[in-house]
Write a protein that holds these residues in place. Structure first.
Motif, short mmCIF file in Angstrom:
data_model
loop_
_atom_site.label_atom_id
_atom_site.label_comp_id
_atom_site.label_asym_id
_atom_site.label_seq_id
_atom_site.Cartn_x
_atom_site.Cartn_y
_atom_site.Cartn_z
N PHE A 58 0.83 -1.21 0.00
CA PHE A 58 0.00 0.00 0.00
C PHE A 58 0.87 1.26 0.00
O PHE A 58 0.54 2.24 -0.68
CB PHE A 58 -0.96 0.00 1.20
CG PHE A 58 -2.09 -0.97 1.05
CD1 PHE A 58 -3.00 -0.86 0.00
CD2 PHE A 58 -2.26 -2.00 1.96
CE1 PHE A 58 -4.05 -1.75 -0.14
CE2 PHE A 58 -3.31 -2.90 1.83
CZ PHE A 58 -4.20 -2.78 0.77
N LEU A 59 1.98 1.23 0.75
CA LEU A 59 2.91 2.35 0.74
C LEU A 59 3.48 2.54 -0.66
O LEU A 59 3.54 3.67 -1.17
CB LEU A 59 4.03 2.11 1.75
CG LEU A 59 5.15 3.15 1.78
CD1 LEU A 59 4.62 4.53 2.15
CD2 LEU A 59 6.26 2.71 2.74
N LEU A 60 3.88 1.46 -1.30
CA LEU A 60 4.43 1.52 -2.65
C LEU A 60 3.41 2.11 -3.62
O LEU A 60 3.74 2.97 -4.43
CB LEU A 60 4.87 0.13 -3.11
CG LEU A 60 5.49 0.02 -4.49
CD1 LEU A 60 6.76 0.85 -4.58
CD2 LEU A 60 5.79 -1.43 -4.82
N LEU A 61 2.17 1.66 -3.52
CA LEU A 61 1.12 2.18 -4.40
C LEU A 61 0.98 3.69 -4.24
O LEU A 61 0.92 4.44 -5.22
CB LEU A 61 -0.20 1.48 -4.11
CG LEU A 61 -1.41 1.91 -4.94
CD1 LEU A 61 -1.18 1.68 -6.42
CD2 LEU A 61 -2.66 1.17 -4.47
N GLY A 62 0.95 4.16 -3.00
CA GLY A 62 0.85 5.60 -2.76
C GLY A 62 2.03 6.37 -3.30
O GLY A 62 1.87 7.44 -3.90
N LEU A 63 3.23 5.84 -3.08
CA LEU A 63 4.43 6.52 -3.58
C LEU A 63 4.49 6.55 -5.11
O LEU A 63 4.92 7.55 -5.70
CB LEU A 63 5.69 5.84 -3.02
CG LEU A 63 5.96 6.06 -1.53
CD1 LEU A 63 7.12 5.18 -1.08
CD2 LEU A 63 6.24 7.53 -1.23
N VAL A 64 4.05 5.48 -5.74
CA VAL A 64 4.06 5.45 -7.21
C VAL A 64 3.06 6.46 -7.76
O VAL A 64 3.35 7.17 -8.74
CB VAL A 64 3.78 4.02 -7.74
CG1 VAL A 64 3.54 4.03 -9.25
CG2 VAL A 64 4.93 3.10 -7.39
N ILE A 65 1.89 6.56 -7.14
CA ILE A 65 0.92 7.56 -7.57
C ILE A 65 1.50 8.96 -7.40
O ILE A 65 1.38 9.81 -8.30
CB ILE A 65 -0.41 7.39 -6.81
CG1 ILE A 65 -1.10 6.09 -7.25
CG2 ILE A 65 -1.33 8.59 -7.02
CD1 ILE A 65 -2.27 5.67 -6.37
#
Length: 192
Positions: A58-65
């Motif tokens: 979930f952290l990765l998803l937020g950072l990629v966005i």
């Protein structure tokens, strides 16, 4: 000389550099964690690692966005003149593919936990319950998303390896500034 948070025509700024390396480390770390957690014999340790894997996903998803939004608002530095026409055409496609995999992989993991018949809630870093995606639970859906997540992980890590090899080729063989641009930030005046 102070360093810029934004990109200049020749180099990336601090924001892009930090996001690039943080996302890269998380993406590679997630691959390693995923590889290990499904091979453990201890169910308790595996469960704890799966929860960590979900949190980091979930952290990765937020950072990629955030990285994509930053990229849309900050033009990438121009490639050095030494970069040929083929690479000028394929580099944007490779970056687009990297962003695509970095989005698809955590989304497929989220879909997987959303359709799981086990109904174990996702609690990123034990802070809150992440709602499931509005997908129907079933064994067939769980098998589909598990396979999709697996294939995306291996294809994504292969793309990351190619990306790293291309950067190293530019640095050590072609001896241009392609890799340096994402290591050393631009100055406020845009000077090299």
């Amino acid at each position: 000389m102070s360093m810029s948070i934004t990109n200049t025509p020749t180099r990336y700024g601090w924001a892009a550099i930090i996001l690039h390396w943080l996302i890269g480390a998380l993406f590679i770390g997630q691959f390693g964690l995923g590889f290990v957690m499904v091979r453990l014999t201890s169910q308790r340790t595996a469960f704890e690692l799966i929860q960590l894997h979900k949190s980091l996903g979930f952290l990765l998803l937020g950072l990629v966005i955030l990285r994509i939004a930053w990229r849309i608002g900050n033009a990438a530095p121009a490639l050095p003149r030494s970069v040929g026409p083929f690479e000028r055409r394929t580099a944007p496609l490779a970056h687009f593919a990297l962003y695509g995999f970095q989005l698809a992989l955590p989304l497929s993991g989220w879909a997987l936990v959303s359709v799981s018949m086990l109904e174990i809630p996702s609690m990123p870093f034990n802070l809150f319950v992440m709602p499931n995606l509005p997908l129907a639970e079933s064994d067939a859906a769980e098998n589909f998303w598990a396979a999709a997540h697996w294939y995306l992980a291996y294809a994504g890590i292969a793309l990351v390896i190619l990306h790293a090899l291309a950067a190293l080729r530019h640095h050590f063989w072609l001896k241009d500034t392609v890799l340096e641009r994402i290591i050393m930030p631009s100055s406020d005046r845009g000077a090299e």
